[in-house]
Design an enzyme around this catalytic site. Structure first.
Site, short mmCIF file in Angstrom:
data_model
loop_
_atom_site.label_atom_id
_atom_site.label_comp_id
_atom_site.label_asym_id
_atom_site.label_seq_id
_atom_site.Cartn_x
_atom_site.Cartn_y
_atom_site.Cartn_z
N ARG A 326 -11.28 0.72 3.66
CA ARG A 326 -10.19 1.69 3.57
C ARG A 326 -10.31 2.33 2.19
O ARG A 326 -10.38 1.64 1.17
CB ARG A 326 -8.84 0.98 3.75
CG ARG A 326 -7.62 1.92 3.69
CD ARG A 326 -7.02 1.95 2.32
NE ARG A 326 -5.73 2.62 2.27
CZ ARG A 326 -5.06 2.88 1.14
NH1 ARG A 326 -5.55 2.52 -0.04
NH2 ARG A 326 -3.90 3.48 1.18
N ASP A 328 -9.02 4.44 -0.86
CA ASP A 328 -7.80 4.84 -1.54
C ASP A 328 -7.94 6.23 -2.16
O ASP A 328 -8.99 6.57 -2.72
CB ASP A 328 -7.48 3.79 -2.63
CG ASP A 328 -6.11 3.96 -3.22
OD1 ASP A 328 -5.13 3.95 -2.45
OD2 ASP A 328 -6.00 4.12 -4.45
N GLU A 357 -7.65 7.30 3.12
CA GLU A 357 -6.22 7.49 2.89
C GLU A 357 -5.99 8.96 2.55
O GLU A 357 -6.20 9.41 1.42
CB GLU A 357 -5.71 6.62 1.74
CG GLU A 357 -4.19 6.75 1.57
CD GLU A 357 -3.69 6.56 0.15
OE1 GLU A 357 -2.47 6.41 -0.04
OE2 GLU A 357 -4.52 6.58 -0.80
N ASP A 424 3.18 1.04 0.39
CA ASP A 424 3.60 2.26 -0.31
C ASP A 424 4.93 2.81 0.18
O ASP A 424 5.41 3.81 -0.37
CB ASP A 424 2.54 3.36 -0.12
CG ASP A 424 1.31 3.14 -0.99
OD1 ASP A 424 1.45 2.58 -2.09
OD2 ASP A 424 0.20 3.51 -0.56
#
Length: 584
Positions: A326, A328, A357, A424
């Site tokens: 994943r 960022d 992301e 988040d």
């Protein structure tokens, strides 16, 4: 017809290879302006004495948003070449739309009038990992999931769950804690774990990396991580790590060298330094994540930086057999870096999942040369606004969902990462103001929407918490303090998604109605001849819905439903739902 609203281009999300035999062709028209659309198509070289040989195929209305309708045709050209145009039919007129414009009748004297898909080359087919379509993810924030080895607690670690989370406190979550609870995850039906960063860092969230090649000692060592991955794989659980390559941490040795040596540092060009000596106040004199001084942005165009990070990307796949990354803040890193990142990772593990992301329209990253998918925040925000916050009605949600689905090719939508909450964001139940019924409806939307769903740790047991750091509480392991009803509900959704073909990601999805007055939503999923109708009712009144079919099965209650006509009358309770599998 409003000609200005009609749009097509033969690339990206409007014309693409779905697989090695199939092309998807999509057309946009003004909403409710066109009744039927046919695709006129043929091989550009298929001519006889009678002229160019073409066929017509009906296009289906796939999705709608506030302004437009989106039509889709699936074509298998026998020679993998295609020239095509569109026949649009309204109550008032029929138009032919081609690359050269609009015509009253289809011009067949020259294929140059028509849109072109030159050749379906297998190398150009976007092929995300097939296993992702059937994966249910569970996001773990390692510091807060479980403390399995107190002997490696960081200094000053507090007793588990003894106080509210803060941006600087520690509770000692680690890999052994995850290993100890793999049975819990397997029983829930989880077959994918997404870990937020595990590499050496100063913070509890670890997004400020000190060493990309070392695990933070508070989590364990490399042997323990290898054991964790192995035990996950034994249970059929995939493992995805968080790659923070947009920025490092303040204590990253190369950045410390710049602080110490300034213009003489050999690492000066590893970062985007705008002024030396480096200062952090009132704003950093270097580019950073936002204006955060402890997260200096890396210069991924620098060959040394690029090589270092690509080695990191390969190392954790090669040595520990992880299944995905994943990425960022993926949209702030240059595209060329991600192209090389994909090539290097896929050489090591061709079916690794690469997830970016990105919170906005992501088509530039989803053309087969960079990411497999992005985190589907447009869906997240639309679903929360509709069911959690009551900010928009069903019709508005339907429009937003239609826009999401039309934004990308179908093979991208099938592996989109669908989340409702994360480290988040406020927790799902908090967003719902504690209303369990609304949370349940949200999970139905999530688990039926095209893509791969992800549960943030603890959401399945009704944990609460606001914005960071409130959403990062210690996992509650005492069953007396868990919402076991919600957990059982989510487990049942996972079971249905696993066992009902039309429930999951490989079924077509279409919203049938969205009532802005009663606020209920009706949508259908179809796999081959199997159809499942879903009714979502977030209102205080029960509703009646008519569905097409002579007999059906309520998948939730297992109640059989029948009718003498070809219409099933369905009652859906206030703040309730129906899911009806139609047999005929």
């Amino acid at each position: 017809m409003l000609k200005e609203a009609i749009y097509h281009r033969p690339k990206n999300n409007f014309a693409y290879a779905y697989d090695t035999q199939t092309l998807h062709i999509r057309l946009r028209t003004k909403k409710d302006d066109v009744e039927n659309v046919h695709l006129i198509h043929g091989d550009p070289y298929d001519w006889t004495k009678d002229g160019w040989q073409t066929a017509k195929s009906e296009m289906r209305l796939q999705a709608s948003d506030e302004l437009f309708d989106y039509w889709l045709a699936e074509i298998q050209p026998p020679y993998r070449r295609l020239r095509y145009g569109f026949e649009l039919i309204s109550k008032e007129e029929t138009l032919i739309y081609t690359e050269k414009g609009f015509y009253k009748e289809a011009p067949f004297d020259d294929v140059a009038y028509y849109f072109c898909f030159p050749f379906l080359n297998p190398a150009d087919v976007f092929t995300p990992p097939a296993w992702v379509k059937d994966t249910v993810w569970y996001q773990i924030f390692p510091e807060r999931f479980a403390n399995g080895d107190p002997s490696i607690n960081p200094a000053g670690a507090l007793p588990w769950g003894s106080t509210e989370p803060k941006q600087e406190n520690f509770f000692g979550g680690d890999f052994q804690g995850v290993i100890n609870h793999l049975d819990y995850l397997e029983n829930l039906g989880i077959n994918g774990i997404y870990f937020t960063p595990i590499f050496k860092a100063a913070s509890n969230h670890k997004y400020d990396t000190i060493d990309y090649m070392e695990i933070d000692p508070q989590f364990g060592d490399k042997a323990k991580f290898k054991e964790l991955v192995m035990k996950c794989h034994e249970r059929g659980i995939r493992v995805m790590l968080d790659a923070v390559f947009n920025h490092s941490g303040y204590y990253f040795p190369q950045f410390q060298d710049v602080l110490e040596n300034g213009e003489h540092s050999r690492y000066r060009d590893w970062f985007h330094i705008r002024e030396l000596p480096v200062r952090t106040d009132p704003r950093p004199t270097f580019d950073s994540f936002g204006f955060t001084p402890h997260m200096p942005k890396l210069n991924t165009e620098n060959p040394e930086v690029k090589n270092h990070l690509l080695e990191v990307a390969k190392y954790w796949v090669e040595e520990f057999d992880i299944d995905g990354w994943r990425l960022d803040v993926a949209n702030e890193v240059d595209h060329q870096f991600w192209r090389e990142f994909r090539r290097e990772v896929k050489l090591v593990k061709p079916d690794a999942y690469i997830l970016g992301e990105i919170w906005h329209d992501s088509m530039p990253w989803l053309q087969g040369d960079q990411f497999d998918a992005v985190m589907n925040y447009p869906f997240t925000l639309a679903a929360l606004d509709y069911l959690a916050k009551n900010r928009v009605n069903a019709k508005s949600f339907a429009n937003q969902a239609g826009s999401v689905l039309a934004s990308y090719p179908e093979n991208v939508n099938e592996v989109a990462f669908n989340l409702l909450g994360s480290h988040d964001t406020p927790r799902v139940l908090t967003q719902c103001n504690g209303n369990i019924d609304r949370a349940k409806l949200l999970y139905i939307l999530q688990f039926t929407f095209p893509g791969t769903p992800c549960i943030y740790y603890g959401d399945e047991i009704g944990m609460t918490g606001g914005e960071d750091p409130g959403c990062r509480k210690c996992m509650v392991w005492d069953e007396n303090a868990q919402n076991l009803e919600l957990k059982a509900f989510i487990k049942k959704l996972i079971d249905l998604r696993t066992n009902e073909p039309a429930f999951g990601s490989q079924a077509s999805y279409r919203i049938l109605s969205a009532d802005e007055h009663t606020n209920h939503l009706v949508f259908m999923k179809q796999s081959n001849e199997e159809r499942i109708y879903f009714v979502i009712n977030p209102s205080a009144d029960s509703i009646k819905t008519s569905l097409e079919g002579k007999s059906g099965l309520d998948l939730w209650t297992k109640k059989e439903i029948a009718s003498d006509q070809n219409t099933l009358e369905i009652d859906t309770d206030a703040y309730g739902f129906s899911m009806i599998k139609v047999k005929g």
